[in-house]
Design a protein around this motif. Structure first.
Motif, PDB file in Angstrom:
ATOM      1  N   ILE A   1       2.180  -6.077   1.532  1.00  0.00           N
ATOM      2  CA  ILE A   1       2.253  -6.925   0.336  1.00  0.00           C
ATOM      3  C   ILE A   1       0.857  -7.210  -0.218  1.00  0.00           C
ATOM      4  O   ILE A   1       0.626  -7.144  -1.421  1.00  0.00           O
ATOM      5  CB  ILE A   1       3.016  -8.229   0.627  1.00  0.00           C
ATOM      6  N   ALA A   2      -0.111  -7.481   0.672  1.00  0.00           N
ATOM      7  CA  ALA A   2      -1.480  -7.732   0.200  1.00  0.00           C
ATOM      8  C   ALA A   2      -2.064  -6.478  -0.434  1.00  0.00           C
ATOM      9  O   ALA A   2      -2.693  -6.532  -1.489  1.00  0.00           O
ATOM     10  CB  ALA A   2      -2.361  -8.192   1.355  1.00  0.00           C
ATOM     11  N   GLN A   3      -1.822  -5.326   0.196  1.00  0.00           N
ATOM     12  CA  GLN A   3      -2.452  -4.092  -0.281  1.00  0.00           C
ATOM     13  C   GLN A   3      -1.784  -3.561  -1.545  1.00  0.00           C
ATOM     14  O   GLN A   3      -2.469  -3.083  -2.449  1.00  0.00           O
ATOM     15  CB  GLN A   3      -2.399  -3.010   0.802  1.00  0.00           C
ATOM     16  N   LEU A   4      -0.451  -3.646  -1.590  1.00  0.00           N
ATOM     17  CA  LEU A   4       0.273  -3.027  -2.711  1.00  0.00           C
ATOM     18  C   LEU A   4       0.945  -4.046  -3.638  1.00  0.00           C
ATOM     19  O   LEU A   4       1.687  -3.667  -4.534  1.00  0.00           O
ATOM     20  CB  LEU A   4       1.305  -2.026  -2.191  1.00  0.00           C
ATOM     21  N   GLY A   5       0.696  -5.320  -3.417  1.00  0.00           N
ATOM     22  CA  GLY A   5       1.203  -6.343  -4.336  1.00  0.00           C
ATOM     23  C   GLY A   5       2.633  -6.747  -4.059  1.00  0.00           C
ATOM     24  O   GLY A   5       2.987  -7.914  -4.135  1.00  0.00           O
ATOM     25  N   PHE A   6       3.457  -5.775  -3.759  1.00  0.00           N
ATOM     26  CA  PHE A   6       4.854  -6.027  -3.408  1.00  0.00           C
ATOM     27  C   PHE A   6       5.354  -4.802  -2.642  1.00  0.00           C
ATOM     28  O   PHE A   6       4.685  -3.765  -2.625  1.00  0.00           O
ATOM     29  CB  PHE A   6       5.702  -6.283  -4.658  1.00  0.00           C
TER      30      PHE A   6
END
Lengths: 121, 265
Positions: free
Chosen positions: B175-180
């Motif tokens: 989630i942090a790396q790809l936003g969702f």
């Protein structure tokens, strides 16, 4: 806030910095109001401003969703990174230009700053 | 595994599982995280199943399996692998042979090899008697050049489980790396870290509700083993049974003991 006449268009940046355009259909005549650099998409969602050009090395198709959500002017991939094929498809559907620079992020941002692209909110 | 009582059905029971444990092979894992110590502490904490999940490496799994041989503890073959997006994925297999195939793919796509002795002395390979056998000279804290999607697909090809690591954390989480979480990602579950309760996680990331949720300790130190665990209602401690529990099939299911951080000593 800048005057309308001072706002840079994306195609001017592409020309000046010799960027490769990966998306065939996206509109390159959009205004670039500023810049944002991050490889954490959650951070871009939280902090990028509408009209920003986004500098990153992430090539996942989620980048397009984030750029669409935040109404970014486009995405510049650094170090000559190639986007994933599905990322290009998504970007063409969503009208988000994806560009490639051979420069590393620091050098690219230095060049953008010289052109008057600011990172201030 | 053969059921000795032919014709008698195996009953469902609760297995307490901590499927995210690092050994001294992980550069950030404490030197005390040796097979014997891990097995001993796991039994003390009432665990039935553990998985050894070192960063991009698997050399200490066999020793842990051997150390657990005469005990009631099941040791699964796991790995916490780093994708090109720099997100962590927990990969779990029954068999060491599947892990060996997976490991080949990882080493083929993990930059940094033949590191100097100062770097690799934190990447210790041990045997089931806790004796040092050697050192892993790959850059284990690095990222592979494989996408998260590719890592998940390869895991499923080898009949393993793919669970996104600590999705609530600010570093190395999908989630942090790809936003969702990308919709097309066929994950078997998401791990919530010990730093958040399930309720908190659902408030902060409502989207995670789409997936089965589990929680494990992510132990790097002996004292952390089993501090967070997930209860699997299954017939046997196998990957196929765990998969059914994650999907809630045929009476199998999940329960989370939301102990929170700092308790469970």
């Amino acid at each position: 806030m800048k005057n309308k006449s001072e706002i840079m268009k994306l195609n001017q940046i592409i020309e000046k910095l010799n960027l490769t355009v990966e998306t065939k259909t996206a509109d390159l005549k959009v205004d670039v109001t500023g810049g944002y650099v991050s490889d954490l998409l959650s951070d871009v969602m939280a902090n990028a401003q509408s009209g920003n050009i986004w500098i990153t090395l992430q090539i996942h198709q989620n980048t397009v969703a984030v750029a669409t959500l935040k109404e970014l002017a486009g995405i510049i991939l650094i170090n000559g990174k190639k986007p994933a094929q599905e990322t290009i498809h998504k970007a063409e559907q969503e009208n988000i230009p994806i560009l490639i620079s051979k420069l590393p992020a620091y050098e690219l941002i230095c060049e953008l700053c010289k052109m008057g692209i600011s990172g201030r909110k | 595994m053969q059921n000795g009582n032919f014709g008698q059905e195996i009953m469902l029971r609760t297995y307490s599982a901590d499927l995210h444990i690092h050994t001294c092979l992980s550069p950030c894992g404490d030197l005390d995280m040796s097979p014997r110590n891990i097995v001993k502490k796991s039994l003390e904490r009432g665990l039935d199943i553990i998985a050894i999940t070192d960063h991009n490496a698997s050399e200490n799994i066999q020793a842990a399996m051997e150390a657990a041989q005469e005990t009631a503890l099941t040791v699964l073959a796991g790995m916490e692998v780093t994708s090109e997006e720099e997100a962590h994925l927990l990969v779990l297999f029954d068999e060491l042979s599947s892990m060996k195939q997976y490991q080949l793919l990882i080493y083929d796509n993990l930059p940094g090899f033949g590191l100097d002795s100062a770097t690799i002395e934190n990447q210790v390979i041990v045997n089931a008697k806790d004796e040092v056998e050697g050192f892993n000279d790959h850059l284990l804290l690095g990222a592979t050049s494989l996408s998260f999607q590719k890592l998940v697909d390869k895991t499923h090809e080898l009949n393993g489980l793919a669970i996104a690591s600590h999705v609530d954390k600010e570093s190395f989480s999908i989630i942090a790396q790809l936003g969702f979480i990308p919709a097309e990602l066929d994950l078997d579950g998401l791990e919530i870290s010990p730093f958040m309760t399930l309720t908190q996680a659902l408030q902060v990331f409502p989207d995670v509700n789409r997936y089965p949720l589990v929680t494990f300790s992510d132990a790097h130190f002996i004292g952390d083993i089993g501090k967070q665990s997930t209860q699997f209602l299954v017939k046997q401690p196998t990957i196929n049974e765990l998969r059914m529990a994650l999907r809630g099939e045929k009476g199998r299911g999940l329960g989370i003991r939301d102990w929170g951080l700092g308790t469970g000593n």
